[in-house]
Design a protein around this motif. Sequence first.
Motif, PDB file in Angstrom:
ATOM      1  N   PRO A  28       0.835  -1.201   0.000  1.00  0.00           N
ATOM      2  CA  PRO A  28       0.000   0.000   0.000  1.00  0.00           C
ATOM      3  C   PRO A  28       0.872   1.254   0.000  1.00  0.00           C
ATOM      4  O   PRO A  28       1.815   1.369   0.794  1.00  0.00           O
ATOM      5  CB  PRO A  28      -0.793  -0.126   1.304  1.00  0.00           C
ATOM      6  CG  PRO A  28      -0.689  -1.559   1.700  1.00  0.00           C
ATOM      7  CD  PRO A  28       0.630  -2.041   1.184  1.00  0.00           C
ATOM      8  N   ASN A 164      -3.515  -1.671  -4.740  1.00  0.00           N
ATOM      9  CA  ASN A 164      -3.125  -1.224  -3.405  1.00  0.00           C
ATOM     10  C   ASN A 164      -2.517   0.183  -3.406  1.00  0.00           C
ATOM     11  O   ASN A 164      -2.013   0.633  -2.384  1.00  0.00           O
ATOM     12  CB  ASN A 164      -2.120  -2.199  -2.783  1.00  0.00           C
ATOM     13  CG  ASN A 164      -2.789  -3.485  -2.331  1.00  0.00           C
ATOM     14  OD1 ASN A 164      -4.010  -3.582  -2.355  1.00  0.00           O
ATOM     15  ND2 ASN A 164      -2.017  -4.461  -1.914  1.00  0.00           N
ATOM     16  N   LEU A 166      -2.845   4.240  -3.789  1.00  0.00           N
ATOM     17  CA  LEU A 166      -3.669   5.440  -3.854  1.00  0.00           C
ATOM     18  C   LEU A 166      -3.016   6.433  -4.808  1.00  0.00           C
ATOM     19  O   LEU A 166      -1.786   6.488  -4.907  1.00  0.00           O
ATOM     20  CB  LEU A 166      -3.824   6.066  -2.471  1.00  0.00           C
ATOM     21  CG  LEU A 166      -4.544   5.226  -1.411  1.00  0.00           C
ATOM     22  CD1 LEU A 166      -4.609   5.991  -0.098  1.00  0.00           C
ATOM     23  CD2 LEU A 166      -5.937   4.834  -1.865  1.00  0.00           C
ATOM     24  N   ASP A 190      -8.720   3.957 -12.513  1.00  0.00           N
ATOM     25  CA  ASP A 190      -9.670   4.088 -11.405  1.00  0.00           C
ATOM     26  C   ASP A 190     -10.896   4.862 -11.904  1.00  0.00           C
ATOM     27  O   ASP A 190     -11.127   6.009 -11.522  1.00  0.00           O
ATOM     28  CB  ASP A 190      -8.999   4.818 -10.230  1.00  0.00           C
ATOM     29  CG  ASP A 190      -9.920   4.948  -9.027  1.00  0.00           C
ATOM     30  OD1 ASP A 190     -10.782   4.063  -8.840  1.00  0.00           O
ATOM     31  OD2 ASP A 190      -9.790   5.939  -8.279  1.00  0.00           O
ATOM     32  N   ARG A 195      -9.858   5.413  -5.679  1.00  0.00           N
ATOM     33  CA  ARG A 195      -8.491   5.435  -5.137  1.00  0.00           C
ATOM     34  C   ARG A 195      -7.803   6.782  -5.375  1.00  0.00           C
ATOM     35  O   ARG A 195      -6.631   6.933  -5.074  1.00  0.00           O
ATOM     36  CB  ARG A 195      -7.653   4.328  -5.794  1.00  0.00           C
ATOM     37  CG  ARG A 195      -8.128   2.930  -5.520  1.00  0.00           C
ATOM     38  CD  ARG A 195      -7.134   1.890  -6.023  1.00  0.00           C
ATOM     39  NE  ARG A 195      -7.121   1.750  -7.463  1.00  0.00           N
ATOM     40  CZ  ARG A 195      -6.079   2.001  -8.236  1.00  0.00           C
ATOM     41  NH1 ARG A 195      -4.953   2.460  -7.711  1.00  0.00           N
ATOM     42  NH2 ARG A 195      -6.149   1.820  -9.540  1.00  0.00           N
ATOM     43  N   ARG A 225     -12.702  10.441  -2.721  1.00  0.00           N
ATOM     44  CA  ARG A 225     -11.895  10.989  -1.624  1.00  0.00           C
ATOM     45  C   ARG A 225     -11.771  12.514  -1.689  1.00  0.00           C
ATOM     46  O   ARG A 225     -11.071  13.117  -0.872  1.00  0.00           O
ATOM     47  CB  ARG A 225     -10.512  10.339  -1.617  1.00  0.00           C
ATOM     48  CG  ARG A 225     -10.587   8.817  -1.447  1.00  0.00           C
ATOM     49  CD  ARG A 225      -9.240   8.160  -1.567  1.00  0.00           C
ATOM     50  NE  ARG A 225      -9.348   6.706  -1.589  1.00  0.00           N
ATOM     51  CZ  ARG A 225      -9.264   5.921  -0.511  1.00  0.00           C
ATOM     52  NH1 ARG A 225      -9.049   6.458   0.666  1.00  0.00           N
ATOM     53  NH2 ARG A 225      -9.382   4.618  -0.615  1.00  0.00           N
ATOM     54  N   GLN A 280      -5.732   8.643   5.277  1.00  0.00           N
ATOM     55  CA  GLN A 280      -6.145   7.808   4.140  1.00  0.00           C
ATOM     56  C   GLN A 280      -5.203   6.623   3.958  1.00  0.00           C
ATOM     57  O   GLN A 280      -5.653   5.493   3.712  1.00  0.00           O
ATOM     58  CB  GLN A 280      -6.162   8.659   2.858  1.00  0.00           C
ATOM     59  CG  GLN A 280      -7.167   9.792   2.857  1.00  0.00           C
ATOM     60  CD  GLN A 280      -8.552   9.327   2.424  1.00  0.00           C
ATOM     61  OE1 GLN A 280      -8.804   8.136   2.338  1.00  0.00           O
ATOM     62  NE2 GLN A 280      -9.438  10.264   2.189  1.00  0.00           N
ATOM     63  N   LEU A 281      -3.908   6.866   4.090  1.00  0.00           N
ATOM     64  CA  LEU A 281      -2.947   5.778   3.928  1.00  0.00           C
ATOM     65  C   LEU A 281      -3.089   4.756   5.049  1.00  0.00           C
ATOM     66  O   LEU A 281      -3.023   3.541   4.813  1.00  0.00           O
ATOM     67  CB  LEU A 281      -1.518   6.326   3.875  1.00  0.00           C
ATOM     68  CG  LEU A 281      -0.402   5.288   3.656  1.00  0.00           C
ATOM     69  CD1 LEU A 281      -0.625   4.532   2.350  1.00  0.00           C
ATOM     70  CD2 LEU A 281       0.966   5.939   3.648  1.00  0.00           C
ATOM     71  N   ASN A 283      -5.802   4.054   6.825  1.00  0.00           N
ATOM     72  CA  ASN A 283      -7.027   3.281   6.587  1.00  0.00           C
ATOM     73  C   ASN A 283      -6.854   2.313   5.422  1.00  0.00           C
ATOM     74  O   ASN A 283      -7.365   1.182   5.453  1.00  0.00           O
ATOM     75  CB  ASN A 283      -8.195   4.226   6.309  1.00  0.00           C
ATOM     76  CG  ASN A 283      -8.558   5.074   7.514  1.00  0.00           C
ATOM     77  OD1 ASN A 283      -8.255   4.701   8.663  1.00  0.00           O
ATOM     78  ND2 ASN A 283      -9.198   6.209   7.277  1.00  0.00           N
ATOM     79  N   HIS A 284      -6.153   2.773   4.413  1.00  0.00           N
ATOM     80  CA  HIS A 284      -5.933   1.918   3.243  1.00  0.00           C
ATOM     81  C   HIS A 284      -5.083   0.697   3.610  1.00  0.00           C
ATOM     82  O   HIS A 284      -5.370  -0.423   3.170  1.00  0.00           O
ATOM     83  CB  HIS A 284      -5.243   2.733   2.144  1.00  0.00           C
ATOM     84  CG  HIS A 284      -5.108   2.004   0.840  1.00  0.00           C
ATOM     85  ND1 HIS A 284      -6.186   1.509   0.148  1.00  0.00           N
ATOM     86  CD2 HIS A 284      -4.010   1.668   0.104  1.00  0.00           C
ATOM     87  CE1 HIS A 284      -5.769   0.919  -0.960  1.00  0.00           C
ATOM     88  NE2 HIS A 284      -4.442   1.005  -1.003  1.00  0.00           N
ATOM     89  N   ASP A 287      -7.234  -1.688   5.535  1.00  0.00           N
ATOM     90  CA  ASP A 287      -8.193  -2.408   4.684  1.00  0.00           C
ATOM     91  C   ASP A 287      -7.532  -3.511   3.872  1.00  0.00           C
ATOM     92  O   ASP A 287      -8.134  -4.570   3.636  1.00  0.00           O
ATOM     93  CB  ASP A 287      -8.889  -1.427   3.739  1.00  0.00           C
ATOM     94  CG  ASP A 287      -9.776  -0.437   4.480  1.00  0.00           C
ATOM     95  OD1 ASP A 287     -10.168  -0.743   5.628  1.00  0.00           O
ATOM     96  OD2 ASP A 287     -10.061   0.639   3.919  1.00  0.00           O
ATOM     97  N   THR A 288      -6.319  -3.260   3.415  1.00  0.00           N
ATOM     98  CA  THR A 288      -5.642  -4.241   2.547  1.00  0.00           C
ATOM     99  C   THR A 288      -4.782  -5.223   3.324  1.00  0.00           C
ATOM    100  O   THR A 288      -4.237  -6.156   2.733  1.00  0.00           O
ATOM    101  CB  THR A 288      -4.757  -3.502   1.533  1.00  0.00           C
ATOM    102  OG1 THR A 288      -3.790  -2.688   2.222  1.00  0.00           O
ATOM    103  CG2 THR A 288      -5.589  -2.625   0.614  1.00  0.00           C
TER     104      THR A 288
END
Length: 618
Positions: A28, A164, A166, A190, A195, A225, A280-281, A283-284, A287-288
Amino acid sequence: MGSGLIELVNRLQDAFAALGQSCLLELPQIAVVGGQSAGKSSVLENCVSRDFLPRGSGIVTRRPLVLQLVTAKTEYAEFLHCKGRKFTDFDEVRQEIEAETDRVTGLNKGISSIPINLRVYSPHVLSLTLVDLPGITKVPVGDQPPDIEQQIRDMIMQFISRENCLILAVTPANTDLANSDALKLAKEVDPQGLRTIGVITKLDLMDEGTDATEILENKLLPLRRGYIGVVNRSQKDIDGKKDIKAAMLAERKFFLSHPAYRHMADRMGTPYLQKVLNQQLTNHIRDTLPAFRSKLQSQLLSIEHEVEVYKNFKPEDPTRKTKALLQMVQQFSVDFEKRIEGSGDQVDTLELSGGAKINRIFHERFPFELVKMEFNEKELRREISYAIKNIHGIRTGLFTPDMAFEAIVKKQIVKLKGPCLKSVDLVMQELINTVKKCTKKLATYPRLCEETERIVAGHIRDREEKTKEQVLLLIDIQVSYINTNHEDFIGFANAQQRSSQVNKSAVGNQVIRKGWLTINNIGIMKGGSKEYWFVLTAESLSWYKDDEVKTQFLSSNVKILTLFILNLHLVCIFSSLDIDLLRSSQLRCDHWIANDLNSDIEILEKCFCLHACGCKTT
């Protein structure tokens, strides 16, 4: 917890960079994308609160820069390629980035996808990882290749196409959002905008009376976002060494004082951008993480299995060497067979190879070579004429001699040798190419690779000679005896039969004659002689009340016999179904043909002429 996740990913990035591979794992991260002069460098420097990136005209960022920001009490920077050295002077950081870039790409403004890993420790940053990518360019400068735009595009797509990753799309506010290169690339990978994070720079440079309110409120081109606006230092501020902290205060003042942006000032500016990117990073990554962990464990188990296999391996043991040698040779054999049979584990999607190319040689190239050797009909007729005359000598022949036929046919058969031998050469060359591709796996052992290729290629060449001998033998067999009794041979009888079949099929159920016909003394028709409209086809004879062909009185299957007597075209009708009718009929016609034409005809009731006889037929 958020900083810990980002630091974990940073350590994995360093480990993979040291190994020189990513282990097929997509970490990520946030990739910064934008056109030249879009303000990417200023955004990154504002996040670090330091001037450390190279600046100038043309392409400045020519290698991906993996920038890892770590919150710490002291401020310094480290490069992965300069382990143990701490940079406290950020002018030296800039010089090191330029030197490392030139070391790989040279001095001709070329680009490379090999990243530079830079870690910055500072109390003024939030834990964050950003990948700065080269700016999108249109025109090559200096010694850059003509396809520099495509190369940069491919490099950017290599990063942002990963699920993965953003995307931080940087777009200047003084250009139309619809023309944004960054958003265009982001939308390709995207399309839903899930993303992508939009950053709008140069808000202070917009024309007077215009603003970017619709963009920043996520109304013009919506992103999941959203968008964040920033105001960077101008080139005059950079040249004048304006302090970044002072620039950030000016940025804050701009948003608070601007009538179009003051209602959203708390959601604008570099500090808010840092906070959003960190969140954001984090949370990302969260999530991954489950899928990432599962994939990592799967690879770990696979590597542990390989380690277990080689744990008791002793290089000095001769039996191990023999076994390893046999395994490699066996693997070579399996790979070669798979490439020929078409069940290989690596499928080439760019060109035909192996068995597929050999199949093409047999079914496309060989027929093409046969078509290329198509004879000249005029020349062939001349050869046939000379052959017949030379065989007859001083005599005048009545029939075509067999020797002339054989001489011409054998000459044509011999011409097959060229295409056949050429096809053998093409197949042999493809087999050699397949051998070379299969020996690439033995490249670790150069001598084994060389010997394997030499032995197998030599065996193929031996088979080539025997194959050519066999092909020539088959052609000589065809030349030595011509079987004229074969069903595929078109002799005089077969040609005559085929010609009659073609003519018959061409005729079909065509209309031969139609017109008015007077019929007398028919029991089923009262009232004496009457005129009826008749239609005679190749298969049937039909009578109607009138020429509109509605009321049908009679329809009978007939057999048509065409006779040529003194250039007079006569048509005879035979019927096996309407004997009584024909016996009781009298067709008014003055031209009669002999009552008995052939003993092979079973029934001949009446023959009459339908051609220029004076009756009312047409």
